[in-house]
Scaffold this motif. Structure first.
Motif, PDB file in Angstrom:
ATOM      1  N   SER A  23      11.100   4.376  12.665  1.00 40.78           N
ATOM      2  CA  SER A  23      11.991   3.643  13.566  1.00 40.78           C
ATOM      3  C   SER A  23      12.836   2.649  12.809  1.00 40.78           C
ATOM      4  CB  SER A  23      11.172   2.904  14.614  1.00 40.78           C
ATOM      5  OG  SER A  23      12.001   2.059  15.385  1.00 40.78           O
ATOM      6  N   SER A  24      14.028   2.448  13.319  1.00 43.67           N
ATOM      7  CA  SER A  24      14.946   1.499  12.703  1.00 43.67           C
ATOM      8  C   SER A  24      14.785   0.097  13.280  1.00 43.67           C
ATOM      9  CB  SER A  24      16.378   1.970  12.914  1.00 43.67           C
ATOM     10  OG  SER A  24      16.666   2.006  14.303  1.00 43.67           O
ATOM     11  N   THR A  25      14.028  -0.026  14.368  1.00 41.44           N
ATOM     12  CA  THR A  25      13.978  -1.303  15.044  1.00 41.44           C
ATOM     13  C   THR A  25      12.938  -2.241  14.439  1.00 41.44           C
ATOM     14  OG1 THR A  25      13.612  -2.418  17.152  1.00 41.44           O
ATOM     15  CG2 THR A  25      12.334  -0.437  16.757  1.00 41.44           C
ATOM     16  N   ARG A  26      13.271  -3.530  14.425  1.00 44.25           N
ATOM     17  CA  ARG A  26      12.322  -4.527  13.925  1.00 44.25           C
ATOM     18  C   ARG A  26      11.249  -4.843  14.945  1.00 44.25           C
ATOM     19  NH1 ARG A  26      16.159  -8.989  10.812  1.00 44.25           N
ATOM     20  NH2 ARG A  26      17.026  -7.551   9.271  1.00 44.25           N
ATOM     21  N   THR A  27      11.455  -4.359  16.194  1.00 45.93           N
ATOM     22  CA  THR A  27      10.474  -4.598  17.252  1.00 45.93           C
ATOM     23  C   THR A  27       9.565  -3.389  17.457  1.00 45.93           C
ATOM     24  OG1 THR A  27      12.053  -3.857  18.925  1.00 45.93           O
ATOM     25  CG2 THR A  27      11.978  -6.216  18.433  1.00 45.93           C
ATOM     26  N   PHE A  28       9.450  -2.551  16.451  1.00 47.03           N
ATOM     27  CA  PHE A  28       8.630  -1.332  16.544  1.00 47.03           C
ATOM     28  C   PHE A  28       7.223  -1.646  17.034  1.00 47.03           C
ATOM     29  CE2 PHE A  28       7.232   2.860  15.554  1.00 47.03           C
ATOM     30  CZ  PHE A  28       5.961   2.735  15.009  1.00 47.03           C
ATOM     31  N   ALA A  97       9.160   6.333  22.273  1.00 48.99           N
ATOM     32  CA  ALA A  97       8.756   4.928  22.298  1.00 48.99           C
ATOM     33  C   ALA A  97       8.755   4.442  23.745  1.00 48.99           C
ATOM     34  CB  ALA A  97       9.704   4.081  21.461  1.00 48.99           C
ATOM     35  N   ASP A  98       7.668   3.798  24.112  1.00 47.44           N
ATOM     36  CA  ASP A  98       7.481   3.320  25.494  1.00 47.44           C
ATOM     37  C   ASP A  98       7.177   1.834  25.459  1.00 47.44           C
ATOM     38  OD1 ASP A  98       5.216   4.342  28.200  1.00 47.44           O
ATOM     39  OD2 ASP A  98       6.744   2.791  28.083  1.00 47.44           O
ATOM     40  N   TYR A  99       8.088   1.043  25.995  1.00 50.84           N
ATOM     41  CA  TYR A  99       7.899  -0.409  25.961  1.00 50.84           C
ATOM     42  C   TYR A  99       6.912  -0.876  27.025  1.00 50.84           C
ATOM     43  CZ  TYR A  99       9.068  -5.355  25.650  1.00 50.84           C
ATOM     44  OH  TYR A  99       9.004  -6.710  25.493  1.00 50.84           O
ATOM     45  N   LYS A 100       6.815  -0.115  28.124  1.00 52.93           N
ATOM     46  CA  LYS A 100       6.098  -0.603  29.298  1.00 52.93           C
ATOM     47  C   LYS A 100       4.578  -0.444  29.206  1.00 52.93           C
ATOM     48  CE  LYS A 100       8.558   2.247  31.640  1.00 52.93           C
ATOM     49  NZ  LYS A 100       9.446   2.608  30.514  1.00 52.93           N
ATOM     50  N   GLY A 101       4.125   0.613  28.591  1.00 55.87           N
ATOM     51  CA  GLY A 101       2.692   0.860  28.548  1.00 55.87           C
ATOM     52  C   GLY A 101       2.377   2.124  27.784  1.00 55.87           C
ATOM     53  N   LEU A 102       1.105   2.481  27.749  1.00 55.50           N
ATOM     54  CA  LEU A 102       0.652   3.667  27.042  1.00 55.50           C
ATOM     55  C   LEU A 102       0.574   4.820  28.044  1.00 55.50           C
ATOM     56  CD1 LEU A 102      -0.359   4.617  24.283  1.00 55.50           C
ATOM     57  CD2 LEU A 102      -2.671   4.012  25.013  1.00 55.50           C
ATOM     58  N   SER A 103       1.372   5.827  27.840  1.00 52.22           N
ATOM     59  CA  SER A 103       1.536   6.850  28.871  1.00 52.22           C
ATOM     60  C   SER A 103       1.442   8.260  28.315  1.00 52.22           C
ATOM     61  CB  SER A 103       2.888   6.667  29.563  1.00 52.22           C
ATOM     62  OG  SER A 103       3.121   7.700  30.490  1.00 52.22           O
ATOM     63  N   ARG A 104       0.972   9.158  29.184  1.00 57.59           N
ATOM     64  CA  ARG A 104       0.954  10.599  28.889  1.00 57.59           C
ATOM     65  C   ARG A 104       2.165  11.302  29.478  1.00 57.59           C
ATOM     66  NH1 ARG A 104      -4.507  12.472  27.988  1.00 57.59           N
ATOM     67  NH2 ARG A 104      -5.997  10.771  28.149  1.00 57.59           N
ATOM     68  N   TRP A 105       3.044  10.561  30.150  1.00 55.18           N
ATOM     69  CA  TRP A 105       4.152  11.158  30.878  1.00 55.18           C
ATOM     70  C   TRP A 105       5.470  10.898  30.181  1.00 55.18           C
ATOM     71  CZ3 TRP A 105       1.994  14.357  34.064  1.00 55.18           C
ATOM     72  CH2 TRP A 105       0.750  14.058  34.591  1.00 55.18           C
ATOM     73  N   ASP A 106       6.207  11.938  29.905  1.00 53.44           N
ATOM     74  CA  ASP A 106       7.445  11.785  29.146  1.00 53.44           C
ATOM     75  C   ASP A 106       8.480  10.953  29.895  1.00 53.44           C
ATOM     76  OD1 ASP A 106       8.889  15.146  29.634  1.00 53.44           O
ATOM     77  OD2 ASP A 106       7.948  13.730  31.027  1.00 53.44           O
ATOM     78  N   ASP A 108       8.118   8.245  31.244  1.00 55.39           N
ATOM     79  CA  ASP A 108       7.878   6.825  31.017  1.00 55.39           C
ATOM     80  C   ASP A 108       8.464   6.323  29.703  1.00 55.39           C
ATOM     81  OD1 ASP A 108       4.570   7.045  32.471  1.00 55.39           O
ATOM     82  OD2 ASP A 108       6.483   6.485  33.403  1.00 55.39           O
ATOM     83  N   TYR A 109       8.859   7.232  28.840  1.00 59.26           N
ATOM     84  CA  TYR A 109       9.324   6.841  27.518  1.00 59.26           C
ATOM     85  C   TYR A 109      10.798   6.453  27.531  1.00 59.26           C
ATOM     86  CZ  TYR A 109       4.874   7.984  25.507  1.00 59.26           C
ATOM     87  OH  TYR A 109       3.543   7.973  25.198  1.00 59.26           O
ATOM     88  N   ASP A 110      11.091   5.400  26.777  1.00 56.51           N
ATOM     89  CA  ASP A 110      12.431   4.824  26.794  1.00 56.51           C
ATOM     90  C   ASP A 110      13.349   5.431  25.736  1.00 56.51           C
ATOM     91  OD1 ASP A 110      10.402   2.040  27.165  1.00 56.51           O
ATOM     92  OD2 ASP A 110      11.753   2.713  28.771  1.00 56.51           O
ATOM     93  N   TYR A 111      12.786   5.803  24.612  1.00 61.17           N
ATOM     94  CA  TYR A 111      13.594   6.303  23.500  1.00 61.17           C
ATOM     95  C   TYR A 111      12.905   7.525  22.894  1.00 61.17           C
ATOM     96  CZ  TYR A 111      15.535   1.623  23.897  1.00 61.17           C
ATOM     97  OH  TYR A 111      16.100   0.468  24.372  1.00 61.17           O
ATOM     98  N   TRP A 112      13.746   8.423  22.353  1.00 56.06           N
ATOM     99  CA  TRP A 112      13.247   9.664  21.762  1.00 56.06           C
ATOM    100  C   TRP A 112      13.890   9.924  20.415  1.00 56.06           C
ATOM    101  CZ3 TRP A 112       9.273  12.242  23.868  1.00 56.06           C
ATOM    102  CH2 TRP A 112       8.957  11.988  25.216  1.00 56.06           C
ATOM    103  N   GLY A 113      13.112  10.535  19.542  1.00 55.03           N
ATOM    104  CA  GLY A 113      13.657  11.057  18.306  1.00 55.03           C
ATOM    105  C   GLY A 113      14.236  12.434  18.533  1.00 55.03           C
ATOM    106  N   GLN A 114      14.774  13.033  17.488  1.00 58.13           N
ATOM    107  CA  GLN A 114      15.507  14.292  17.622  1.00 58.13           C
ATOM    108  C   GLN A 114      14.608  15.519  17.584  1.00 58.13           C
ATOM    109  OE1 GLN A 114      14.851  12.918  14.884  1.00 58.13           O
ATOM    110  NE2 GLN A 114      14.656  14.481  13.302  1.00 58.13           N
ATOM    111  N   GLY A 115      13.357  15.369  17.211  1.00 57.26           N
ATOM    112  CA  GLY A 115      12.451  16.503  17.158  1.00 57.26           C
ATOM    113  C   GLY A 115      12.380  17.131  15.781  1.00 57.26           C
ATOM    114  N   THR A 116      11.217  17.682  15.494  1.00 55.25           N
ATOM    115  CA  THR A 116      11.008  18.400  14.243  1.00 55.25           C
ATOM    116  C   THR A 116      10.252  19.688  14.558  1.00 55.25           C
ATOM    117  OG1 THR A 116      10.152  18.207  11.965  1.00 55.25           O
ATOM    118  CG2 THR A 116       8.865  17.125  13.687  1.00 55.25           C
ATOM    119  N   GLN A 117      10.702  20.777  13.985  1.00 57.28           N
ATOM    120  CA  GLN A 117      10.140  22.094  14.309  1.00 57.28           C
ATOM    121  C   GLN A 117       8.855  22.337  13.533  1.00 57.28           C
ATOM    122  OE1 GLN A 117      11.361  24.765  16.420  1.00 57.28           O
ATOM    123  NE2 GLN A 117       9.318  25.578  15.964  1.00 57.28           N
TER     124      GLN A 117
END
Length: 122
Positions: A23-28, A97-106, A108-117
């Motif tokens: 992650s590029s963020t300092r708040t990781f 990345a999910d700021y709100k809590g720990l979740s199993r549900w997509d 709920d996530y706020d940010y996503w990476g591009q994926g890796t095969q």
């Protein structure tokens, strides 16, 4: 928040891969992190999630002790160690990345990476 997933590739069944999500963020360290995967023609599936401190992990039912999620907040990176890979693990793996809590549900996530095969041959 930008996320960059890497580490995917082609591996034989029974082999291992280690995925990284930087992650590029300092708040990781404020974000709970998760890994999801999506196989061709299928819905996105929960793989694993880890809390901000790293002390709590969730795993998808199919993992069955084969995968381990971890994080290094000093390096702004979350990892997914995958062992005993099977052909059915073939998919694009995404980190989120999910700021709100720990979740199993997509949703709920706020940010996503591009994926890796990840491709596992039999």
């Amino acid at each position: 928040v930008q996320l960059q997933a890497s580490g995917g590739g082609l591996v034989q069944a029974g082999g291992s891969l280690r995925l990284s999500c930087a992650s590029s963020t300092r708040t990781f360290s404020s974000y709970n992190m998760g890994w999801f995967r999506q196989a061709a023609g299928k819905e996105r599936e929960f793989v694993a999630a880890i809390s901000v401190s790293g002390t709590t992990q969730y795993y998808g039912d199919f993992v069955k002790g084969r995968f381990t999620i971890s994080r290094d907040n000093a390096k702004n990176t979350v990892y997914l160690q995958m062992n005993s890979l099977k052909p059915e693990d073939t998919a694009v793996y995404f980190c989120g990345a999910d700021y709100k809590g720990l979740s199993r549900w997509d949703v709920d996530y706020d940010y996503w990476g591009q994926g890796t095969q990840v491709t596992v041959s039999s």
